[in-house]
Design a protein around this motif. Structure first.
Motif, PDB file in Angstrom:
ATOM      1  N   GLU A   1      -1.253  -5.066  -5.370  1.00  0.00           N
ATOM      2  CA  GLU A   1      -0.812  -3.909  -6.150  1.00  0.00           C
ATOM      3  C   GLU A   1       0.503  -3.383  -5.588  1.00  0.00           C
ATOM      4  N   ASN A   2       0.584  -3.343  -4.285  1.00  0.00           N
ATOM      5  CA  ASN A   2       1.819  -2.891  -3.639  1.00  0.00           C
ATOM      6  C   ASN A   2       2.264  -3.972  -2.651  1.00  0.00           C
ATOM      7  N   LEU A   3       3.227  -4.776  -3.098  1.00  0.00           N
ATOM      8  CA  LEU A   3       3.658  -5.947  -2.326  1.00  0.00           C
ATOM      9  C   LEU A   3       4.158  -5.572  -0.934  1.00  0.00           C
ATOM     10  N   GLU A   4       4.996  -4.528  -0.855  1.00  0.00           N
ATOM     11  CA  GLU A   4       5.570  -4.144   0.443  1.00  0.00           C
ATOM     12  C   GLU A   4       4.500  -3.667   1.414  1.00  0.00           C
ATOM     13  N   GLN A   5       3.530  -2.937   0.875  1.00  0.00           N
ATOM     14  CA  GLN A   5       2.438  -2.459   1.731  1.00  0.00           C
ATOM     15  C   GLN A   5       1.668  -3.645   2.310  1.00  0.00           C
TER      16      GLN A   5
ATOM     17  N   LYS B   1      12.305  -9.310   0.770  1.00  0.00           N
ATOM     18  CA  LYS B   1      11.134  -8.418   0.923  1.00  0.00           C
ATOM     19  C   LYS B   1      10.490  -8.627   2.289  1.00  0.00           C
ATOM     20  N   LEU B   2      10.367  -9.909   2.699  1.00  0.00           N
ATOM     21  CA  LEU B   2       9.749 -10.203   3.999  1.00  0.00           C
ATOM     22  C   LEU B   2      10.557  -9.534   5.108  1.00  0.00           C
ATOM     23  N   LYS B   3      11.867  -9.602   4.990  1.00  0.00           N
ATOM     24  CA  LYS B   3      12.719  -9.007   6.026  1.00  0.00           C
ATOM     25  C   LYS B   3      12.625  -7.473   5.996  1.00  0.00           C
ATOM     26  N   GLU B   4      12.613  -6.905   4.791  1.00  0.00           N
ATOM     27  CA  GLU B   4      12.457  -5.439   4.664  1.00  0.00           C
ATOM     28  C   GLU B   4      11.164  -4.980   5.328  1.00  0.00           C
ATOM     29  N   CYS B   5      10.155  -5.851   5.297  1.00  0.00           N
ATOM     30  CA  CYS B   5       8.840  -5.475   5.826  1.00  0.00           C
ATOM     31  C   CYS B   5       8.682  -5.836   7.298  1.00  0.00           C
ATOM     32  N   GLY B   6       9.770  -6.197   7.949  1.00  0.00           N
ATOM     33  CA  GLY B   6       9.738  -6.337   9.405  1.00  0.00           C
ATOM     34  C   GLY B   6       9.931  -7.738   9.942  1.00  0.00           C
ATOM     35  N   PHE B   7       9.787  -8.775   9.111  1.00  0.00           N
ATOM     36  CA  PHE B   7       9.919 -10.142   9.624  1.00  0.00           C
ATOM     37  C   PHE B   7      11.392 -10.436   9.902  1.00  0.00           C
ATOM     38  N   LYS B   8      11.645 -11.067  11.049  1.00  0.00           N
ATOM     39  CA  LYS B   8      13.040 -11.266  11.458  1.00  0.00           C
ATOM     40  C   LYS B   8      13.640 -12.500  10.805  1.00  0.00           C
TER      41      LYS B   8
END
Ligand SMILES: C[S@@+](CC[C@H](N)C(=O)[O-])C[C@H]1O[C@@H](n2cnc3c(N)ncnc32)[C@H](O)[C@@H]1O
Length: 267
Positions: free
Chosen positions: A163-167, A240-247
């Protein structure tokens, strides 16, 4: 396995960190378009409905290629030889079972559909893997684990349904240990002639009809192409992966771009 009362164990979503934007697209596409139900409730209902036919439909509709994609996804974890693996949106556990090849000490599979987990548990028991693979009813957007717990996490054909991809991605980042790895397997859209044309005709006309006939769910296999269409694939998903913390985050297309394997590292 704790799947007797789904409603009581699915935790409420955590508040989003301010810098994360809500993904409107992933919220808009729902299987049943019922104004009284959230996407998460509809997704749970849909997978509970189609669970008995899910494996059969996977094999038929993908002509068996889905298993090759799962093998390739698990190969991406070979370099870190993970001892503890979290398989989110584990469903009937095909990806978790494939991960047994890596000889881990523990695999935990999490899903919001109790009926998918019941079938997954049967497959685990049949193979005698019940001491290694444990299943838990739970929500990817509020994972019931301490931070930095797992060497690796996997999601097979699941992120499109969040429902919330970033979460969900932020939660995956939180529970993976520093130096650990995430592998995401998800449908994508081929862009080259003639695969693009053949694929779109198949996805639009053939797949929904076979899906409806076999699963007896009017909407589930219409939702599938619609959700693939709306999903932020390729470079957008890497962002999105990078926005969510993955380097670091990378994408490998599979079978003319019908599917993609994303790998991301937590530093
Ligand atoms: C298409 S199935 C994939 C199952 C399995 N990973 C595979 O490779 O076949 C998607 C699964 O994601 C689960 N799912 C969707 N949203 C979820 C969420 N927010 N948290 C946990 N599981 C979720 C569904 O219940 C369903 O079992």
């Amino acid at each position: 396995m704790q799947i007797s009362n789904p409603q009581s164990v699915i935790p409420k979503p955590l508040p989003l960190p301010l810098h994360h934007k809500i993904t409107a697209l992933s919220k808009e596409v729902k299987p049943y378009n019922d104004d009284n139900l959230t996407k998460k409730q509809e997704i749970t209902q849909m997978f509970d409905n189609i669970a008995p036919r899910y494996d059969l439909l996977n094999r038929v509709l993908s002509v068996g290629i889905d298993n090759i994609w799962r093998k390739n996804a698990i190969n991406e974890l070979q370099d870190i030889a993970p001892q503890t693996i979290l398989d989110v949106a584990t469903g009937t556990c095909d990806l978790a079972l494939e991960a047994m090849r890596l000889n881990p000490k523990k695999i935990i599979g999490v899903d919001i559909s109790s009926q998918m987990l019941v079938l997954g548990q049967q497959k685990i028991d049949k193979k005698g893997f019940q001491d290694i693979i444990k299943l838990k009813l739970g929500d990817s957007e509020n994972l019931p684990f301490e931070s930095n717990t797992f060497d690796a996490a996997t999601v097979g054909f699941g992120v499109r349904n969040f429902e919330n991809l970033e979460q969900g991605l932020s939660e995956l980042h939180r529970v993976i240990r520093p130096g650990g790895k995430l592998v995401v397997l998800e449908f994508s859209k081929p862009s080259k002639f003639p695969v693009k044309q053949v694929y779109f005709s198949y996805f639009k006309y053939v797949l929904p009809n076979i899906g409806k006939l076999v699963s007896k769910d009017q909407s589930a296999y219409t939702y599938l192409p619609a959700s693939v269409q709306a999903f932020p694939e390729g470079k957008q998903f890497i962002e999105k992966l990078k926005e969510c913390g993955f380097k670091t985050a990378k994408c490998k297309e599979q079978t003319f771009g019908i599917c993609s394997i994303y790998t991301a590292e937590k530093v």
